[in-house]
Motif scaffolding. Sequence first.
Motif, PDB file in Angstrom:
ATOM      1  N   ALA A   1     -12.362  -2.852   0.012  1.00 38.28           N
ATOM      2  CA  ALA A   1     -11.745  -3.667  -1.032  1.00 38.28           C
ATOM      3  C   ALA A   1     -10.224  -3.636  -0.899  1.00 38.28           C
ATOM      4  N   ALA A   2      -9.601  -4.782  -1.151  1.00 38.09           N
ATOM      5  CA  ALA A   2      -8.143  -4.858  -1.105  1.00 38.09           C
ATOM      6  C   ALA A   2      -7.554  -4.010  -2.214  1.00 38.09           C
ATOM      7  N   ALA A   3      -6.412  -3.454  -1.964  1.00 37.40           N
ATOM      8  CA  ALA A   3      -5.726  -2.667  -2.974  1.00 37.40           C
ATOM      9  C   ALA A   3      -4.356  -3.264  -3.215  1.00 37.40           C
ATOM     10  N   ALA A   4      -3.901  -3.200  -4.453  1.00 36.88           N
ATOM     11  CA  ALA A   4      -2.548  -3.662  -4.769  1.00 36.88           C
ATOM     12  C   ALA A   4      -1.548  -2.867  -3.944  1.00 36.88           C
ATOM     13  N   PRO A   5      -0.447  -3.498  -3.533  1.00 43.33           N
ATOM     14  CA  PRO A   5       0.536  -2.806  -2.693  1.00 43.33           C
ATOM     15  C   PRO A   5       1.061  -1.524  -3.325  1.00 43.33           C
ATOM     16  N   ALA A   6       1.378  -0.576  -2.460  1.00 45.90           N
ATOM     17  CA  ALA A   6       2.007   0.663  -2.894  1.00 45.90           C
ATOM     18  C   ALA A   6       3.514   0.556  -2.728  1.00 45.90           C
ATOM     19  N   VAL A   7       4.252   1.357  -3.461  1.00 46.14           N
ATOM     20  CA  VAL A   7       5.700   1.413  -3.349  1.00 46.14           C
ATOM     21  C   VAL A   7       6.128   2.864  -3.223  1.00 46.14           C
ATOM     22  N   VAL A   8       7.088   3.106  -2.351  1.00 43.43           N
ATOM     23  CA  VAL A   8       7.604   4.453  -2.115  1.00 43.43           C
ATOM     24  C   VAL A   8       9.108   4.424  -2.296  1.00 43.43           C
ATOM     25  N   PRO A   9       9.665   5.336  -3.098  1.00 45.82           N
ATOM     26  CA  PRO A   9      11.116   5.300  -3.330  1.00 45.82           C
ATOM     27  C   PRO A   9      11.894   5.541  -2.047  1.00 45.82           C
ATOM     28  N   ALA A  10      12.912   4.712  -1.820  1.00 44.68           N
ATOM     29  CA  ALA A  10      13.778   4.864  -0.651  1.00 44.68           C
ATOM     30  C   ALA A  10      15.149   5.406  -1.054  1.00 44.68           C
TER      31      ALA A  10
END
Length: 454
Positions: free
Chosen positions: A22-31
């Motif tokens: 199943a597709a998953a909503a995008p993840a975000v990682v602090p830069a």
Amino acid sequence: MKRFIPWLPAALAAVLAAVPAAAAAPAVVPASTTVLTTSGRTALTYTGYMNGESFQQDGIVTVNGWQYSAFWDQAGYVNLSRRRLPSGAWSNLRLTDYVTTSTDSHNTISIGIAPSDGTIHLAFDTHSSQFRYRRSIAGLASAPASAVWSMSSFGTVQTKLTGTSMDVVTYPQFFAHPDGTLQLAIRTGYSGTGDEVLYEYRSGAWSYLGEFLDGTTAGNNAYLFGIEYDDVDPAAPLLHVTWTVRETSNASTNHDIFYAYSKDKGRTWRNNAGTVVATTGSTPLASNAAGLRVWGIGQNRGLINQESQVVDAAGIVHVLASHLPASAADNTDFTAARESAVLVHYWRDKASKVWHQTYTPFLERSARGDIAVDARDNLYVVSGDSSTRKLHIQTASKASGWTDWVIRYTSTAIYYSDPLIDHQRLRTLGTLSFFAPRHGGSQIDVQDWTVSGG
């Protein structure tokens, strides 16, 4: 990725193994988080600051590998900052030949950059008042490494773009055609009775195209969610505009979502079905025309004006709105209604021309969010909550039909007003970068996040 689960019956395991995960909503990682200023204007009006309002198109923007952002300082001067991406330091330019006395949060600064000649355009300090504008020398944005970054690179403050009077205007919004033409939409008139007009910058000069959205005839005004081109076909891009209508100066009279598009840089306009229905300058769009309404939202639903719009690479128009959930009763008290307002995603399927709606569970109270798209057409929303003073990042994947909305980040309780996303940086460079005023207004952060998945 195929999956195999040993304890399942063989037949069922074989079926599941053939189905993609199943597709998953995008993840975000602090830069990184950088501080744009610690001397931002602190006055709080209309539940926001002069730095960071949803209708700033744009307040932060990337062009040619450099990022630009603008803010008012506490002394009342316009500041324009820039940095070389991905990690250059901010270099600030303080324009001290004009000072505002306003504390009105409508009087924001919008940045426009003309691809044709690299000029930077600033429109600022106007709320149902005289237009204020200045532009840079040519090449300041197209050759930033060699251009002189000083006040001498900007002309004086102007109150007109052409010979047409601009004495009662609000909400300047810049947007660029893929051929390099810069345009400006701006409201004339007042809340509850106003029109939208269109200007165009070519060969170093502005021209007036005329009124394209008429509200005064019906005694109301349109509030734009956004106005921008798609890039499906660079040779024939479409200009998309969405709006809500307010019947009086009372925000409780906001209602409905309307839509139109243009194939000829805003000269003529088509309804959702593709029929030409208006001509700029002579027979403009009627702000509340039934044939332009694409989603019905009644008055007294806590619908806030001017949240956000974005168009993805497939030409699908996405609108971020917020209002009461369907199950909630009408509420004539706008402030009270906003306490229960949730973020709602509306989008138009380009092929079928059908509009869709997805309610999310996310609250934001009196604040407004910004919606943006990455190169894979996944969606990102950055929104605040004026009650908790926390900032949120929400994402949804294209593969799910943008139904898998999830919160990927919640800040500590230090932010206020409306965050602003750098749309170009996310779409072209894959970094979610946004302007975020801290509570109190003096400090403004720019947060950068690496995105993945979807």
